[in-house]
Design a protein around this motif. Structure first.
Motif, PDB file in Angstrom:
ATOM      1  N   ASP A  43      35.577 -14.751  37.152  1.00 51.98           N
ATOM      2  CA  ASP A  43      36.281 -16.009  36.884  1.00 51.98           C
ATOM      3  C   ASP A  43      35.830 -17.121  37.827  1.00 51.98           C
ATOM      4  O   ASP A  43      35.732 -18.291  37.426  1.00 51.98           O
ATOM      5  N   VAL A  92      32.606 -18.366  36.460  1.00 51.42           N
ATOM      6  CA  VAL A  92      32.836 -19.217  35.284  1.00 51.42           C
ATOM      7  C   VAL A  92      33.303 -20.602  35.720  1.00 51.42           C
ATOM      8  O   VAL A  92      32.880 -21.621  35.156  1.00 51.42           O
ATOM      9  N   ARG A  99      27.171 -18.332  31.954  1.00 51.88           N
ATOM     10  CA  ARG A  99      28.594 -18.351  31.592  1.00 51.88           C
ATOM     11  C   ARG A  99      28.824 -17.417  30.413  1.00 51.88           C
ATOM     12  O   ARG A  99      29.808 -16.667  30.368  1.00 51.88           O
ATOM     13  N   HIS A 146      31.253 -14.152  30.204  1.00 53.82           N
ATOM     14  CA  HIS A 146      32.217 -13.919  29.124  1.00 53.82           C
ATOM     15  C   HIS A 146      31.949 -12.574  28.453  1.00 53.82           C
ATOM     16  O   HIS A 146      32.883 -11.837  28.122  1.00 53.82           O
ATOM     17  N   GLN A 166      33.255  -9.657  30.383  1.00 52.85           N
ATOM     18  CA  GLN A 166      34.712  -9.562  30.314  1.00 52.85           C
ATOM     19  C   GLN A 166      35.215  -9.406  28.874  1.00 52.85           C
ATOM     20  O   GLN A 166      36.398  -9.537  28.614  1.00 52.85           O
ATOM     21  N   ARG A 193      34.929 -11.299  26.420  1.00 51.70           N
ATOM     22  CA  ARG A 193      35.396 -12.539  25.771  1.00 51.70           C
ATOM     23  C   ARG A 193      34.296 -13.000  24.817  1.00 51.70           C
ATOM     24  O   ARG A 193      33.632 -14.010  25.019  1.00 51.70           O
ATOM     25  N   LEU A 236      33.887 -16.629  23.175  1.00 47.61           N
ATOM     26  CA  LEU A 236      33.425 -17.649  24.120  1.00 47.61           C
ATOM     27  C   LEU A 236      31.942 -17.455  24.432  1.00 47.61           C
ATOM     28  O   LEU A 236      31.192 -18.434  24.542  1.00 47.61           O
ATOM     29  N   ALA A 237      31.521 -16.206  24.582  1.00 50.68           N
ATOM     30  CA  ALA A 237      30.106 -15.935  24.830  1.00 50.68           C
ATOM     31  C   ALA A 237      29.272 -16.409  23.648  1.00 50.68           C
ATOM     32  O   ALA A 237      28.227 -17.051  23.829  1.00 50.68           O
TER      33      ALA A 237
END
Length: 243
Positions: free
Chosen positions: A78, A81, A101, A105, A108, A110, A113-114
């Motif tokens: 985080d 990011v 970034r 993502h 994690q 995510r 978002l990736a």
């Protein structure tokens, strides 16, 4: 080996050896901010040093990217990011920040978002091989198989002389039991890099899956003639004999 590489290898293990081949290729070809393998205390010490430099130069993109890279090495996803967010607010087209970034993502899970970051990067640099390869992998993890295959197809179109692009598509096809097309792509990958043992045994695996033991053995023999040590291929020789 850095923590980043270990993390990718750990995650790749759940996807099988074919995915590991592709992921390691990405790690080997990324050009943004590589860091030498160091101990955890040394990373933390460097991070403290960079924080002090940032206090003096808060708008330095280079320092922000270096700090984010250290955050990644320390598993501080985080915080990394946050640094990439700050860089991208000032420079929305910064490819290093977008790529890493997206990497954070992905680590994690995510994935939406990736996917968004990889797509943004590719709008500015459509021939960014690593970004498209990672995007295809993210699409697979999201269950968007048709979209993933479109990206693999585009990679092969853009880089017809790249063994890794054929191997990436072949890995996808093999995992989806599309053996005929997978075999074609493994053959192309081996043709382009005949001394790559991973490609050779991946082709052999597909031949064995489809009951073509004699062709599998011939492929192994060709690999040895091309310069691969026979010892590296012995496990697959045994499989061709049904043991």
């Amino acid at each position: 080996m850095s923590k980043v590489k270990k993390l990718f290898i750990c995650k790749a293990a759940t996807l099988g050896r074919l995915k590991l081949i592709v992921i390691l290729m990405v790690l080997q070809t990324i050009v943004c901010l590589p860091l030498p393998a160091q101990s955890h205390p040394e990373w933390a010490q460097q991070l403290d040093s960079i924080r002090r430099e940032i206090e003096k130069q808060p708008e330095s993109v280079d320092l922000r990217l270096k700090k984010a890279a250290l955050n990644i090495e320390l598993g501080q996803w985080d915080y990394a990011v946050e640094e990439y967010d700050r860089v991208l607010r000032g420079d929305p087209h910064n490819l290093a920040a977008l790529f890493y970034r997206a990497y954070c993502h992905t680590s994690q899970r995510r994935y939406p978002l990736a996917r968004q970051d990889y797509e943004t990067l590719l709008r500015h640099q459509p021939r960014h091989l690593e970004a498209r390869l990672c995007l295809a992998t993210v699409c697979e993890r999201m269950g968007r198989d048709a979209e993933a295959l479109d990206h693999y197809n585009l990679l092969v179109q853009q880089y017809p002389d790249s063994a890794i692009c054929y191997a990436a598509r072949a890995a996808y096809e093999t995992s989806h039991r599309q053996y005929d097309t997978a075999l074609y792509d493994w053959e192309k990958a081996v043709e382009l890099q005949p001394r790559n043992a991973d490609y050779v045994v991946s082709k052999v695996d597909v031949l064995l899956m489809t009951g073509r033991r004699e062709e599998a053995r011939q492929t192994l023999d060709e690999g040895v003639r091309s310069g691969i040590r026979r010892g590296l291929l012995m496990e697959w020789y045994k499989r061709t004999e049904g043991r």
